[in-house]
Write a protein that holds these residues in place. Structure first.
Motif, short mmCIF file in Angstrom:
data_model
loop_
_atom_site.label_atom_id
_atom_site.label_comp_id
_atom_site.label_asym_id
_atom_site.label_seq_id
_atom_site.Cartn_x
_atom_site.Cartn_y
_atom_site.Cartn_z
N SER A 1 89.39 -107.83 -49.21
CA SER A 1 90.15 -107.80 -50.45
C SER A 1 89.64 -108.92 -51.35
CB SER A 1 91.65 -108.00 -50.18
OG SER A 1 92.38 -108.15 -51.39
N GLY B 1 85.95 -98.80 -51.35
CA GLY B 1 85.23 -98.95 -52.61
C GLY B 1 84.51 -100.28 -52.69
N ASP C 1 94.65 -102.40 -48.82
CA ASP C 1 94.58 -101.03 -49.34
C ASP C 1 93.26 -100.45 -48.83
OD1 ASP C 1 94.01 -98.71 -50.80
OD2 ASP C 1 95.10 -99.42 -52.55
N THR D 1 90.81 -98.83 -51.43
CA THR D 1 90.22 -99.86 -52.27
C THR D 1 89.15 -100.63 -51.50
OG1 THR D 1 92.23 -100.10 -53.60
CG2 THR D 1 90.68 -101.94 -53.63
#
Length: 352
Positions: free
Chosen positions: A215, A314, A308, A311
């Motif tokens: 993250s 990605g 997430d 995410t």
């Protein structure tokens, strides 16, 4: 380099579908979904994912030979191979004794049982390099073949952590899925697999399988990894945890809370967090470079992936994978602990 994603079957069908579509778009080569008891059915999930993707390989990591008979495992794997257009991978392992006990299933003779299942499954799933003397009596006495055509053999991987199971994977399987905690134990896992693969000159895929939480907010990444470690840490093998200065009992309170649906991250300390990789893209790249330097050419990013997961996929595709693809290719000739993870060992005459 090759890259795969591993996810637990605690994700909903919608969540897992979105993650897998994102992984295919991000350039990952494989997605593996677990089949932990009393969660969602991995074979059903794999069939759903096959219908929603076109390129990425789909694996179950792992099924066990105690709750499902190898003949039915072979039926399932062959059908998924057909429905996915040849993209299916089957992982088989003894499973965690604690989790099997939830269903009243005894995990007897795990090494011998798993070896017999691997050999039998490979015989049923189109592989010809099987030592038939190791087949169980029912498979030796009857023709070990499915009653419908198989377009291509299904690769069979072994989910293993201990050295004996990893050596067996090198001897008999197409690949191994060693959960590395911490990731830097890859060198030892590789040595065990190679000790089984080398005498027969076998080509065995050995992804470096680690847990990651990515993250832009490192604190959130660490909290997500802590919750995952709380759920599974008590089931980790004691000899392997000892290498990190830990014991399964260290996770007792965290596991109690996690399995009752309560927040458990506060009971996961820095030593426990070191079993995986948590942080931003730079943190993940740095640890992965270390694995590359050990010779790993297949990196497998496992749960939770991030606070997430979609995410995180990605971010991996945009920032991490390009940096790792730019690393120099590992040497083909291994030194101890530095061989490429696709371990093809020459035999006489240069055959592999």
């Amino acid at each position: 380099m090759r890259f795969s994603v591993r996810v637990n079957n605690d994700l909903s069908v919608a969540e897992l579908s979105a993650l897998t579509v994102a992984a295919e778009a991000a350039g990952f080569d494989q997605v593996w979904v677990s089949n932990d008891l009393l969660l969602r059915s991995a074979p059903v999930l794999a069939a759903t994912l096959a219908a929603r993707t076109s390129r990425i390989s789909l694996g179950i990591g792992v099924m066990n030979p105690y709750s499902v008979h190898p003949s039915e495992l072979a039926m399932m794997a062959a059908t998924l191979q057909e429905s996915s257009g040849g993209r299916f991978l089957l992982g088989i392992g003894a499973g965690a004794e604690e989790f099997l006990a939830w269903a009243g299933i005894a995990r007897t003779a795990p090494l011998a049982t798993t070896r017999a299942a691997v050999v039998t499954l490979r015989a049923l799933l189109g592989h010809t390099d099987v030592d038939r003397s190791l087949l169980p009596a029912w498979a030796r006495e009857h023709v070990a073949a499915l009653k419908f055509p198989l377009g291509r053999p299904v690769p069979v991987y072994v989910g293993a952590m201990g050295p004996r199971m990893l050596t067996m994977a090198g001897q008999h399987a197409d690949g191994a899925l060693p959960l590395l905690y911490p990731p830097e134990t890859y060198a030892a896992a590789r040595a065990s697999v190679l000790s089984g693969a080398a005498p027969a000159g076998r080509d065995v895929d050995l992804p470096a399988c680690f847990w990651v939480s990515l993250s832009d907010d490192p604190a959130l990444a660490r909290a997500a990894l802590a919750e995952k470690l709380a759920y599974y840490g008590a089931s980790f093998a004691e000899p392997l945890l000892e290498q990190a200065g830990l014991r399964p009992a260290d996770f007792t309170e965290a596991a109690r809370l996690a399995h009752s649906g309560q927040a458990a991250a506060a009971h996961v300390d820095e030593r426990m967090l070191s079993l995986g990789i948590a942080g931003d893209a730079g943190d993940v790249i740095a640890r992965c470079r270390g694995l590359h330097d050990m010779g790993a050419s297949h990196l497998s990013f496992g749960p939770p992936l991030g606070p997430d997961p979609v995410t995180a996929i990605g971010l991996l595709g945009e920032r991490v994978l390009p940096a790792l693809r730019a690393l120099p290719q590992s040497a083909d000739v291994p030194a101890a602990g530095t061989a490429p993870s696709r371990m093809a060992v020459p035999t006489e005459g240069g055959r592999r």
